[in-house]
Each structure stands twice: as C-alpha cells, then as structure tokens.
Write an enzyme that holds these catalytic residues in place. Sequence first.
Site, PDB file in Angstrom:
ATOM      1  N   HIS A 203       0.799  -1.276   0.101  1.00 47.57           N
ATOM      2  CA  HIS A 203      -0.062   0.186  -0.141  1.00 47.57           C
ATOM      3  C   HIS A 203       0.874   1.177   0.021  1.00 47.57           C
ATOM      4  O   HIS A 203       0.392   2.380   0.067  1.00 47.57           O
ATOM      5  CB  HIS A 203      -0.912  -0.080   1.339  1.00 47.57           C
ATOM      6  CG  HIS A 203      -0.164   0.110   2.549  1.00 47.57           C
ATOM      7  ND1 HIS A 203       0.212   1.060   3.155  1.00 47.57           N
ATOM      8  CD2 HIS A 203       0.227  -1.030   3.353  1.00 47.57           C
ATOM      9  CE1 HIS A 203       1.011   0.923   4.310  1.00 47.57           C
ATOM     10  NE2 HIS A 203       0.912  -0.394   4.357  1.00 47.57           N
TER      11      HIS A 203
HETATM   12  N1  UDP Z   1      -2.003  -6.081   9.386  1.00 48.47           N
HETATM   13  C1  UDP Z   1      -3.405  -6.572   9.819  1.00 48.47           C
HETATM   14  N2  UDP Z   1      -4.231  -6.918   8.866  1.00 48.47           N
HETATM   15  C2  UDP Z   1      -3.873  -6.852   7.414  1.00 48.47           C
HETATM   16  C3  UDP Z   1      -2.651  -6.287   7.033  1.00 48.47           C
HETATM   17  C4  UDP Z   1      -1.792  -5.801   8.042  1.00 48.47           C
HETATM   18  O1  UDP Z   1      -3.688  -6.671  10.984  1.00 48.47           O
HETATM   19  O2  UDP Z   1      -4.751  -7.219   6.471  1.00 48.47           O
HETATM   20  C5  UDP Z   1      -1.129  -5.629  10.328  1.00 48.47           C
HETATM   21  C6  UDP Z   1       0.288  -6.125  10.394  1.00 48.47           C
HETATM   22  O3  UDP Z   1       0.189  -7.506  10.974  1.00 48.47           O
HETATM   23  C7  UDP Z   1       1.032  -5.098  10.968  1.00 48.47           C
HETATM   24  C8  UDP Z   1       0.320  -4.062  10.566  1.00 48.47           C
HETATM   25  O4  UDP Z   1      -0.969  -4.088  10.210  1.00 48.47           O
HETATM   26  O5  UDP Z   1       1.099  -5.109  12.424  1.00 48.47           O
HETATM   27  C9  UDP Z   1       1.174  -3.067   9.410  1.00 48.47           C
HETATM   28  O6  UDP Z   1       0.421  -2.029   9.137  1.00 48.47           O
HETATM   29  P1  UDP Z   1       0.265  -1.423   7.667  1.00 48.47           P
HETATM   30  O7  UDP Z   1       1.022  -2.384   6.879  1.00 48.47           O
HETATM   31  O8  UDP Z   1      -0.750  -0.675   7.450  1.00 48.47           O
HETATM   32  O9  UDP Z   1       1.574  -0.230   8.052  1.00 48.47           O
HETATM   33  P2  UDP Z   1       3.049   0.121   8.015  1.00 48.47           P
HETATM   34  O10 UDP Z   1       3.587  -0.989   9.086  1.00 48.47           O
HETATM   35  O11 UDP Z   1       3.785  -0.261   6.576  1.00 48.47           O
HETATM   36  O12 UDP Z   1       3.343   1.584   8.366  1.00 48.47           O
END
Ligand code: UDP
Length: 362
Positions: A203
Amino acid sequence: MRILTVVGNRPQFIKAAAVSGPLRQAHEEVLVHTGQHHDDNLSRVFFSELGLAAPDVQLHIAGGTNTSQTSRMLAALEPLLADVRPDCLLVYGDTNSTLAGALAAAQAHIPVVHVEAGMRSFDRSMPEELNRVLTDHVSNLLLCPSQTAADNLAAESVHGKVVVVGDVMVDVALRWQPAARSQRSVPEAHSVEPSSYVLLSSHRAGNVDVPERLQALVDIIASLPRPVVFPVHPRTKARLRETGLDATLSSMEHVHLADPLPYAEFTALLCQAQAVLTDSGGVQKEAYLAGVPCITLRANTEWVETVETGWNTLVDLDLEAVLAALESSPPTARPQLYGDGDAAQRCVTAISELQSRSTSLA
Ligand code: UDP
C-alpha cells in the site's frame, strides 16, 4: 501525569495497544483518534481485538493530500491541547497524525514523546520519512526500537533525550504469534495450504499511486509460482479500480483476494506462509519474528537489521529478484532484534522519568 496520545492509522492502533495498558496503570491517558484510517476493518476492529480503550476524542480527519490532511489535523489539535492541557503528548511512527500531533504540541510548549523514533530509510521522497525526521526534531523524549535508530538520531544531533526501548510492535507480535502458528483453519479459509503460499501486502504510495509501478506490481503477482493471499488495503483497492487492474487481478486463479484482515487472522496467515511479499514496515519485522522469509517491494528499508541477518531481501519491483528470493533458503540464525517483548513497559518507565526530570528542573 496526563498524557494525550494521538493515533490515526492501523499500525498505530497496534502500537498503542501495547503501550496504553501499562501507561494507564501509572498515568492518565487521553486517547485522540485523528480519523486518518476510518474504515472499520482498518480501525474499529483493532480496538476491540487488541483491547485498546475507545478513543476519548475523534477528529474525523481523513483524505486529501498529505499537506492538507496534516494542516487540518494541526488546526483541530491546537484548541484540543489548550482544553486538555496534557503534561506531554505521545505519538507513534511516521504518519500525518504523528507529525501533526508532535508539531501542535511543540508549538504549545508541551513535551513530545515519540515512540519508534530514529527510523530512517534515507529516502526523502517517502512522506513517511519526512514525518519521521520532522517529528524526531521536535521531540523531547525519543524512544527507539534499536541501537541503529539511536545512532541515526545521534548523527542528526536531535535535541531530545534518546532511549533504546525496543519495538512495541514486537510486544504484540510475541503475544499473538505462538497461537497463530497452529491455526490451520485460517489458511484453509483462504483456500491455501500452510507453508505453500505467499502472503502479500502492498500500500506504499510509491508503489500503488504511480500507474507504471502498480502495473509492475500486478505483473509480479501474475508471475508468482505459488498461491498468493492478498488482503487489499483500501488505498491499493482504489488505485487498482482507477487503473482497471482490479479485473486483471481478479482473473488470476492463484490469487486469493481479501479485505484487510483483523490482526489475529493476518498473523495466522503470516506465521504459516512460505514467504511474505510486502512494502509494509511492520510486516517486515513480524515476518522476521515469525521466522518467515520476507521479500520487500522497496529499494530501501528502515528495518535494516532484517536485511543484514539475511531474512529480508529488498527487491523493489524487480520480478527476477522476487523469483530468486523466493527460491533461496532462509538463514539458520535468527538473533533477537528490536527487544524481548518488554518495550512498552520501558516506554512507560522513560515517560515517568520525564516527569521527575521536569520536577527537578522546576
Ligand atoms: N495487518 C493486519 N491486517 C492486514 C494487514 C496488516 O492486521 O490485513 C497488520 C500487520 O500485522 C502489521 C500492521 O498491520 O502489524 C502493518 O500495518 P501497515 O502495513 O498498514 O503499516 P506500515 O507498517 O507499513 O506502516
């Protein structure tokens, strides 16, 4: 102390779920949800599932450009801070909610605590990198997941106090992963066999907002020689629809699309995957903790230790590199990175010391 915490997106709800409990045992917390992530499956589900208290204040600010969103948050936070008069403000990570909270507090002379301070991709074209750097430079207490993060802050001569506490997302992952490993019904519900599939999450604006790069991502998915489970983030879903690539993806028999999943379900899929393909920050660490090889759809990462240990491979959107990484064997050693699951408690201890420091200075 009265602490005003600003959260707004999915990983921040997960981080706050680790810290909020121990924080409330020692202090008063006022939880503010900016509204940056407002879909139920990116927001509400995490409050109920992870036992995070309901927000005390909802700002309902979402959408628009990064600048417009951040400025609307700033405008809403200024009167709120004047009203609540917190002793400090707590923010997590690297989003618009993080920067808006930190800047509003700094302008009001309220001490800022930044959890997940010091992370750097050294790529200033990423909105997250700008948010991290700017937040760190107005923070009074910088709580770092790793020594690398603390070294980054030392190199930038930040003004605040730097403490390495470990990563609060590790606290949550270590609590949930043991049970998740054996929940075979979850991969089955997504029509895949344990250890045989790739779990995909993507994303980042740099991948999905640029049509040529989104096309390259879809080409990679089409060429993967394994079943793929892909819970699609709303941003990605919107871009796929705008470009017509949603139909291409839906027609691929080896791809199992899903809505964004609750934490337990996503963790069960992650722990039982053969490999994880992602551009998420949090997922890179969670794959490492689970002992699942990670292939990162970026040219850089803030979580450099996962790459140095050989468990994470940076491939950007290079199909050949993805296929090679998928066929390579994972290393045998997996040293502990980012703490032992007690980072949240260390955050609370450091925040409490902030109070005694300001009392002794008064
Ligand atoms: N996650 C979740 N469901 C999903 C996809 C991701 O619970 O369908 C969790 C994942 O385990 C992690 C977090 O969301 O803890 C990551 O979030 P995201 O990828 O949105 O943000 P980033 O870490 O890239 O800032």
